[in-house]
Enzyme design. Structure first.
Site: not given
Ligand code: GUN
Length: 284
Positions: A50, A94, A117
């Site tokens: 990211k 996350q 998200d």
């Molecule tokens: N953990 C696995 N996939 C994701 C996601 O798309 N967003 C977040 N915040 N955590 C994750």
């Protein structure tokens, strides 16, 4: 039957290029805050991807890497600070969080206007109503791949294996919003094969390697592989891709399918939130 490979990596590059071009041509300065608590190896890799993607498209990133000993109160304070930070358009926590921390309380604390998200209950509620201006990145990436390859959804039998809040549930809702007929299988489903064998579009998001074998797939089905796990030292998805060659009409590879699209959709959501907050028209 020839099995088409749905190239998520190439599509993600195209999306990221458009985001970069928009940011440059309009002179925008979107900002994304990412909170990573602890050292879950998979989360560390995702967060690094990211960060790299932010850098490459011109999104300012604010990364908060915190020890697993961080308290709930400290995290709530950080979210509150980011909610009021004018440079931050999107806040991402996350997941999963280390044991003892309450993810729901933290996600609820994010300002819905910065819910990059799409996990806040207000954003989820909007999705249920069919308002998808912001929606969770992985399911959004799946829908974008299907659009790109002109795979129609209206009236189709869609089966989703895995009913997580992050992927399965929002994906089911997005499919319903496109007038597909949706079956959502989960850990208590008695026999997934009864359902998967009927699917015209089969999506799997479980993290169980090779769960989706040839016998579970109807000839001609489109298989969307959203799982990701390590198996015999390799990164693999939920689908037995080799076994599905010649059976599925199309399949997303792992790696190089849905994964890169998740990151691209995160960039897109950040830009959309930036535009919404500043009343900027994105002409796309
Ligand atoms: N953990 C696995 N996939 C994701 C996601 O798309 N967003 C977040 N915040 N955590 C994750």
């Amino acid at each position: 039957m020839e099995t088409r490979i749905l190239d998520g990596r190439a599509l993600a590059q195209k999306v990221n290029q458009r985001i970069k071009a928009t940011i440059e041509s309009k002179g925008l300065s979107p900002g994304l805050a990412v909170i990573l608590v602890g050292e879950d190896p998979a989360s560390c890799i995702y967060v690094q991807k990211k960060e790299e993607c932010c850098e490459s498209v011109g999104i300012r990133s604010f990364f908060h890497r915190l020890p697993a000993t961080t308290t709930q109160k400290e995290l709530l304070n950080l979210v509150e600070r980011l909610n009021h930070d004018p440079l931050v358009d999107g806040i991402l926590v996350q997941l999963p969080l280390p044991e003892g921390l309450d993810a729901t309380e933290l996600l609820d604390a994010i300002d819905p206007a910065k819910d990059v998200d799409g996990f806040h209950p207000i954003t989820m509620g909007r999705l249920v109503e069919g308002r998808e201006d912001i929606s969770p990145c992985t399911p959004k990436g799946v829908m974008r791949i299907l659009d790109e390859y002109q795979i129609p959804l209206e009236g189709k039998e869609v089966v989703i294996v895995g009913a997580s809040n992050i992927v399965g549930k929002p994906l089911a809702m997005m499919m319903v919003n496109r007038m597909a007929t949706v079956t959502l299988c989960h850990i208590k489903t008695k026999d997934i094969s009864v359902h998967t064998k009927r699917a015209e579009i089969l999506c799997s998001a479980t993290g169980v390697p090779h769960l989706i074998k040839r016998e579970l797939v109807m000839p001609g089905a489109v298989v969307i592989d959203i799982g990701i796990s390590r198996w015999k030292g390799r990164t693999v998805g939920d689908a037995d891709t080799e076994g599905l060659m010649g059976v599925a009409s199309a399949i997303t590879p792992v790696p190089g399918g849905v994964g890169p699209m998740t990151v691209a959709m995160l960039m897109e959501n950040t830009l959309i939130l930036h535009a919404l907050r500043h009343g900027i028209e994105l002409d796309w």
